[in-house]
Design a protein around this motif. Structure first.
Motif, PDB file in Angstrom:
ATOM      1  N   LYS A  86     -17.073 -10.493   5.579  1.00 37.59           N
ATOM      2  CA  LYS A  86     -16.871  -9.541   4.487  1.00 37.59           C
ATOM      3  C   LYS A  86     -15.508  -8.870   4.608  1.00 37.59           C
ATOM      4  O   LYS A  86     -14.797  -8.690   3.602  1.00 37.59           O
ATOM      5  N   LEU A  87     -15.124  -8.513   5.827  1.00 38.59           N
ATOM      6  CA  LEU A  87     -13.815  -7.899   6.041  1.00 38.59           C
ATOM      7  C   LEU A  87     -12.684  -8.855   5.651  1.00 38.59           C
ATOM      8  O   LEU A  87     -11.691  -8.441   5.049  1.00 38.59           O
ATOM      9  N   SER A  88     -12.857 -10.125   5.997  1.00 40.49           N
ATOM     10  CA  SER A  88     -11.833 -11.127   5.648  1.00 40.49           C
ATOM     11  C   SER A  88     -11.695 -11.249   4.135  1.00 40.49           C
ATOM     12  O   SER A  88     -10.583 -11.340   3.602  1.00 40.49           O
ATOM     13  N   SER A  89     -12.829 -11.269   3.445  1.00 46.12           N
ATOM     14  CA  SER A  89     -12.810 -11.373   1.986  1.00 46.12           C
ATOM     15  C   SER A  89     -12.117 -10.170   1.356  1.00 46.12           C
ATOM     16  O   SER A  89     -11.265 -10.313   0.467  1.00 46.12           O
ATOM     17  N   LEU A  90     -12.460  -8.982   1.834  1.00 43.51           N
ATOM     18  CA  LEU A  90     -11.834  -7.773   1.299  1.00 43.51           C
ATOM     19  C   LEU A  90     -10.345  -7.720   1.626  1.00 43.51           C
ATOM     20  O   LEU A  90      -9.532  -7.261   0.816  1.00 43.51           O
ATOM     21  N   LEU A  91      -9.993  -8.216   2.812  1.00 39.44           N
ATOM     22  CA  LEU A  91      -8.584  -8.211   3.206  1.00 39.44           C
ATOM     23  C   LEU A  91      -7.767  -9.150   2.324  1.00 39.44           C
ATOM     24  O   LEU A  91      -6.638  -8.832   1.931  1.00 39.44           O
ATOM     25  N   MET A  92      -8.326 -10.325   2.000  1.00 38.84           N
ATOM     26  CA  MET A  92      -7.624 -11.262   1.107  1.00 38.84           C
ATOM     27  C   MET A  92      -7.412 -10.637  -0.268  1.00 38.84           C
ATOM     28  O   MET A  92      -6.325 -10.734  -0.850  1.00 38.84           O
ATOM     29  N   LYS A  93      -8.447  -9.959  -0.788  1.00 40.04           N
ATOM     30  CA  LYS A  93      -8.332  -9.327  -2.098  1.00 40.04           C
ATOM     31  C   LYS A  93      -7.313  -8.188  -2.059  1.00 40.04           C
ATOM     32  O   LYS A  93      -6.481  -8.033  -2.960  1.00 40.04           O
ATOM     33  N   THR A  94      -7.352  -7.405  -0.989  1.00 40.56           N
ATOM     34  CA  THR A  94      -6.409  -6.291  -0.844  1.00 40.56           C
ATOM     35  C   THR A  94      -4.978  -6.796  -0.721  1.00 40.56           C
ATOM     36  O   THR A  94      -4.047  -6.224  -1.298  1.00 40.56           O
ATOM     37  N   SER A  95      -4.792  -7.881   0.029  1.00 40.95           N
ATOM     38  CA  SER A  95      -3.447  -8.447   0.202  1.00 40.95           C
ATOM     39  C   SER A  95      -2.897  -8.940  -1.133  1.00 40.95           C
ATOM     40  O   SER A  95      -1.700  -8.763  -1.422  1.00 40.95           O
ATOM     41  N   ALA A  96      -3.753  -9.562  -1.952  1.00 33.29           N
ATOM     42  CA  ALA A  96      -3.307 -10.057  -3.257  1.00 33.29           C
ATOM     43  C   ALA A  96      -2.887  -8.900  -4.154  1.00 33.29           C
ATOM     44  O   ALA A  96      -1.845  -8.956  -4.827  1.00 33.29           O
ATOM     45  N   ILE A  97      -3.680  -7.825  -4.161  1.00 33.56           N
ATOM     46  CA  ILE A  97      -3.330  -6.659  -4.976  1.00 33.56           C
ATOM     47  C   ILE A  97      -2.069  -5.994  -4.443  1.00 33.56           C
ATOM     48  O   ILE A  97      -1.191  -5.577  -5.208  1.00 33.56           O
ATOM     49  N   SER A  98      -1.939  -5.906  -3.114  1.00 29.87           N
ATOM     50  CA  SER A  98      -0.756  -5.316  -2.505  1.00 29.87           C
ATOM     51  C   SER A  98       0.495  -6.094  -2.881  1.00 29.87           C
ATOM     52  O   SER A  98       1.541  -5.504  -3.181  1.00 29.87           O
ATOM     53  N   GLU A  99       0.394  -7.414  -2.886  1.00 25.99           N
ATOM     54  CA  GLU A  99       1.541  -8.246  -3.267  1.00 25.99           C
ATOM     55  C   GLU A  99       1.899  -8.030  -4.730  1.00 25.99           C
ATOM     56  O   GLU A  99       3.075  -7.934  -5.094  1.00 25.99           O
ATOM     57  N   LEU A 100       0.856  -7.929  -5.595  1.00 22.06           N
ATOM     58  CA  LEU A 100       1.091  -7.697  -7.022  1.00 22.06           C
ATOM     59  C   LEU A 100       1.801  -6.368  -7.244  1.00 22.06           C
ATOM     60  O   LEU A 100       2.805  -6.291  -7.964  1.00 22.06           O
ATOM     61  N   LEU A 101       1.301  -5.319  -6.607  1.00 22.76           N
ATOM     62  CA  LEU A 101       1.909  -3.995  -6.781  1.00 22.76           C
ATOM     63  C   LEU A 101       3.297  -3.933  -6.154  1.00 22.76           C
ATOM     64  O   LEU A 101       4.219  -3.338  -6.714  1.00 22.76           O
ATOM     65  N   GLY A 102       3.450  -4.560  -4.971  1.00 21.87           N
ATOM     66  CA  GLY A 102       4.744  -4.569  -4.299  1.00 21.87           C
ATOM     67  C   GLY A 102       5.806  -5.290  -5.106  1.00 21.87           C
ATOM     68  O   GLY A 102       6.952  -4.820  -5.220  1.00 21.87           O
ATOM     69  N   ASN A 103       5.443  -6.436  -5.702  1.00 21.85           N
ATOM     70  CA  ASN A 103       6.395  -7.173  -6.539  1.00 21.85           C
ATOM     71  C   ASN A 103       6.793  -6.362  -7.765  1.00 21.85           C
ATOM     72  O   ASN A 103       7.944  -6.405  -8.208  1.00 21.85           O
ATOM     73  N   SER A 104       5.821  -5.617  -8.319  1.00 24.44           N
ATOM     74  CA  SER A 104       6.113  -4.790  -9.482  1.00 24.44           C
ATOM     75  C   SER A 104       7.118  -3.692  -9.133  1.00 24.44           C
ATOM     76  O   SER A 104       8.062  -3.426  -9.889  1.00 24.44           O
ATOM     77  N   LEU A 105       6.947  -3.082  -7.968  1.00 22.64           N
ATOM     78  CA  LEU A 105       7.843  -1.999  -7.565  1.00 22.64           C
ATOM     79  C   LEU A 105       9.236  -2.505  -7.218  1.00 22.64           C
ATOM     80  O   LEU A 105      10.229  -1.789  -7.385  1.00 22.64           O
ATOM     81  N   SER A 106       9.316  -3.733  -6.705  1.00 19.21           N
ATOM     82  CA  SER A 106      10.621  -4.268  -6.273  1.00 19.21           C
ATOM     83  C   SER A 106      11.356  -4.993  -7.398  1.00 19.21           C
ATOM     84  O   SER A 106      12.548  -5.293  -7.257  1.00 19.21           O
ATOM     85  N   GLU A 107      10.656  -5.268  -8.515  1.00 22.12           N
ATOM     86  CA  GLU A 107      11.300  -5.997  -9.605  1.00 22.12           C
ATOM     87  C   GLU A 107      12.428  -5.165 -10.202  1.00 22.12           C
ATOM     88  O   GLU A 107      12.299  -3.956 -10.411  1.00 22.12           O
ATOM     89  N   GLY A 108      13.507  -5.839 -10.468  1.00 16.84           N
ATOM     90  CA  GLY A 108      14.647  -5.156 -11.069  1.00 16.84           C
ATOM     91  C   GLY A 108      15.640  -4.598 -10.067  1.00 16.84           C
ATOM     92  O   GLY A 108      16.683  -4.081 -10.441  1.00 16.84           O
ATOM     93  N   HIS A 109      15.312  -4.708  -8.779  1.00 20.22           N
ATOM     94  CA  HIS A 109      16.240  -4.233  -7.757  1.00 20.22           C
ATOM     95  C   HIS A 109      17.407  -5.210  -7.626  1.00 20.22           C
ATOM     96  O   HIS A 109      17.197  -6.412  -7.469  1.00 20.22           O
ATOM     97  N   GLY A 110      18.608  -4.712  -7.662  1.00 18.42           N
ATOM     98  CA  GLY A 110      19.785  -5.561  -7.564  1.00 18.42           C
ATOM     99  C   GLY A 110      20.364  -5.585  -6.163  1.00 18.42           C
ATOM    100  O   GLY A 110      19.734  -5.151  -5.191  1.00 18.42           O
ATOM    101  N   ILE A 111      21.595  -6.079  -6.073  1.00 15.37           N
ATOM    102  CA  ILE A 111      22.265  -6.184  -4.774  1.00 15.37           C
ATOM    103  C   ILE A 111      22.455  -4.806  -4.152  1.00 15.37           C
ATOM    104  O   ILE A 111      22.292  -4.615  -2.946  1.00 15.37           O
ATOM    105  N   LYS A 112      22.769  -3.820  -5.000  1.00 17.31           N
ATOM    106  CA  LYS A 112      22.984  -2.463  -4.506  1.00 17.31           C
ATOM    107  C   LYS A 112      21.730  -1.931  -3.820  1.00 17.31           C
ATOM    108  O   LYS A 112      21.798  -1.332  -2.741  1.00 17.31           O
ATOM    109  N   ASP A 113      20.568  -2.172  -4.457  1.00 15.56           N
ATOM    110  CA  ASP A 113      19.310  -1.705  -3.872  1.00 15.56           C
ATOM    111  C   ASP A 113      18.994  -2.449  -2.584  1.00 15.56           C
ATOM    112  O   ASP A 113      18.454  -1.871  -1.636  1.00 15.56           O
TER     113      ASP A 113
END
Length: 667
Positions: free
Chosen positions: A62-89
């Motif tokens: 159960k922990l493994s399943s929840l961790l996979m789901k959490t990792s997928a959401i974390s990647e989705l949110l992380g990509n959203s926050l980092s999108e648009g960052h240029g060389i300066k960032d």
């Protein structure tokens, strides 16, 4: 400093009701490395009859399943926050990264954490799934529109509704592209199939290809296609498209613009969700990782009906802490067995180095070679002292060295805050750069001969006796002297290691013999240079050299005599310090000469070309030389120094320890 931490095994037995708090306490403190105990238990038949291998917790799946789901959401949110960052960032994140904020979390049991994770994920997914669905629909529509647009472009010269080109109940319509030169031959071949057939050929703008439409009865459809395939025919499927090509392209372009706007709006919504939930998701992910590790470690234990037994490596200095920790977490319901490894086969003992302060970062260079064997001498101190000096000796340019030192400081103050390896390399580069500055100022190296050639100014720090391009012989003598001294240090360490492990013969044939050889050479030189000693020096020198050869034959057989050439090669290998020193200055000097020539001999654009050559020439030389300095300094350690004594271990001490980057336990 010169020894790894003393280790011992500890076996802990506690009641099953206390195993969870005991494991949690050990996990938080990170004082032990837990071993798989089953194999060692099998070596004790009486104990093997009393215990059985344990299994991972039932919650692990159960922990493994929840961790996979959490990792997928974390990647989705992380990509959203980092999108648009240029060389300066990107540069800013490297120089001054944002430090993670540790969120206080409770010390929950597994079931409580699972419930917390399910509730949090349900809240976040209720918001993200709507947006993910919108992204999916927009992507699907974009794919269809792009495909239709591509098809329409291929049929652009057909001024008709493409929906008319669909097959009917009785007719078959074949549409595609042919080579324009083959049009007449194709028509001729198709006319031979049947009279119930119409062919329409529309030339394209490129004049080389043409669109072809063949209308015939259903029964001749396959024959038409087979005939067309004999030529360079490219079929186009138009079954699900309506409108003229121009209308399709115009409509697709208009809708794609709208889709992009809708996608940007969805991205903004997702970013707002990410800003609200990202910290919570990162904290939850770390909690789940830690909990999963604790539940999985149970598989390394053995158990009886009511108890668990675990086995771990623990540094001797931390033994009392571990015992007190376990007693507290189990309310005293525990027993311990300490197993000393001193005087036993210690090849499998994990290594925990004890270096501190300035020396600590250089463990990363030693580990790149191999973990040092337990109970052998740890050479990290020598690497910390000599490696930066050798790097500086190879570079010997004050300006280049200053840049290296600045890069090191940036690493320490930037990415080093988040990554220990980056921090270590930052400190190493800083020390290397400082040595390059010192040696560059002493040997007249600052962008090659920049100060004298361009500014007509001689550095006041230069020591004439060691000026690289005036006295390269002195630089070579110093390099060879360094090689002799450092190699002898390696012999001393090797002899100590061999005596410690009872390898007397190995010590004689690999280390002690070279001291005898060196003494013999010294007496020969004294006999040659000091007539008062004369034949006495020659005689003693000859005896010592013969004794060295005898020691080699005794330890390594007749072919052991060949090791003399290996010894000479190890020492002479330090001559590369001179070569790299001269290479740095020589190429820099060449760049300066070319800069002057362009400025003096080429009118108008000469100054521009000179600046270009100066800047990019020195950048190229800098990159090439620091790479060479680093690699060759490593080589002198790995090949020439470590080969004299290094005893390889099997593994590093891997503490069973919770990762607390984004979380911290409430007091």
């Amino acid at each position: 400093m010169f020894k790894t931490a003393r280790m011992r095994k500890i076996r802990i037995v506690t009641l099953d009701e206390y195993i969870s708090p005991t494991v949690s306490a050990l996990h938080e403190q990170g004082l032990v490395q837990i071993n798989e105990i089953s194999d060692s238990i099998q070596q004790d038949p009486e104990l093997a009859e009393l215990v059985t291998p344990s299994k991972a917790s039932a919650f692990t799946g159960k922990l493994s399943s929840l961790l996979m789901k959490t990792s997928a959401i974390s990647e989705l949110l992380g990509n959203s926050l980092s999108e648009g960052h240029g060389i300066k960032d990107t540069i800013k994140s490297f120089i001054s990264p944002e430090m993670p904020i540790q969120k206080e979390v409770g010390d929950l049991d597994t079931e409580a954490l699972i419930n917390k994770a399910e509730d949090l994920l349900a809240q976040v997914e209720s918001e993200t799934k709507v947006i993910e669905g919108k992204f999916s629909a927009l992507d699907s529509e974009t794919s269809v529109l792009t495909s239709n647009k591509s098809l329409a472009k291929r049929l652009y010269n057909l001024d008709m509704d493409l929906a008319l080109l669909k097959d009917s109940k009785y007719t078959s319509i074949t549409v595609g592209r042919i080579n324009a030169e083959s049009a007449s031959e194709i028509e001729s071949n198709l006319s031979k199939l049947t009279d119930e057939l119409d062919v329409f050929i529309v030339p394209n703008d490129d004049k080389e290809t043409a669109n072809i439409i063949v209308v015939t009865l259903k029964e001749f459809g396959e024959d038409v296609y087979s005939t067309l395939r004999k030529f360079d025919f490219e079929r186009v499927e138009v079954s699900n498209i309506e409108g003229t090509p121009q209308q399709i392209i115009s409509s697709a372009d208009s809708r794609l613009v709208t889709i992009e706007s809708e996608r940007n709006s969805a991205k903004s919504d997702l970013r707002a969700i990410a800003e609200r939930w990202d910290d919570d998701i990162l904290s939850l992910k770390e909690e789940l990782e830690n909990e999963k590790e604790k539940n999985e470690i149970l598989a390394a234990f053995v158990q009886t009906k009511d108890t668990y037994m675990l086995e771990a490596w623990v540094p001797v200095k931390d033994t009392d802490k571990v015992e007190q920790l376990v007693e507290k977490s189990s309310d005293g319901h525990c027993t311990f067995e300490l197993i000393d490894v001193e005087g036993t086969d210690d090849e499998d003992v994990p290594i925990l180095q004890t270096n501190k302060g300035y020396v600590k970062p250089y463990e990363v260079l030693v580990d790149m070679y191999s973990p040092v064997r337990y109970n052998a001498i740890d050479p990290t101190f020598f690497v910390a002292v000599v490696f930066p000096f050798l790097f500086g000796y190879c570079l010997t340019d004050a300006f280049y060295g200053a840049i290296v030192a600045i890069i090191g400081v940036v690493l320490v103050r930037g990415m080093g805050k988040l990554n220990d390896t980056m921090k270590s390399f930052g400190y190493i580069l800083t020390a290397c750069g400082i040595w390059a500055v010192i040696l560059g100022l002493l040997t007249n190296g600052l962008l090659g001969d920049f100060t004298e050639r361009m500014l007509n100014y001689r550095l006041p720090t230069v020591v004439p006796a060691v000026e690289a391009f005036v006295h390269p012989d002195t630089i070579l003598i110093i390099a060879i002297a360094i090689g002799i001294i450092y190699t002898n240090i390696g012999f001393v360490i090797g002899a100590i290691n061999n005596f410690r492990y009872g390898e007397i013969k190995e010590a004689i044939g690999s280390q002690l013999c070279w001291f005898v050889l060196e003494a013999g050479i010294i007496f020969l030189v004294l006999g040659f240079m000091m007539p008062a000693i004369g034949m006495i020096g020659y005689g003693i020198g000859a005896v010592l050299i013969i004794a060295c050869l005898a020691m080699l034959i005794y330890a390594n057989g007749a072919y052991g005599v060949m090791d003399v050439f290996g010894f000479m090669g190890d020492v002479l290998s330090y001559a590369r310090l001179l070569a790299l020193c001269l290479a740095t200055g020589g190429i820099a000097m060449t760049v300066n000469i070319l800069t002057n020539l362009c400025n003096d001999m080429i009118p108008v654009i000469g100054i521009v070309l000179a600046i270009f050559i100066f800047i990019f020439g020195h950048i190229a030389n800098f990159l090439f030389q620091i790479l060479g300095a680093f690699i060759n300094s490593l080589r002198l350690h790995y090949v020439e120094f470590f080969s004299q004594f290094y005893m390889e271990g099997k593994n590093k001490f891997q503490a069973f320890k919770a990762n607390r980057t984004f979380t911290k336990l409430k007091n």
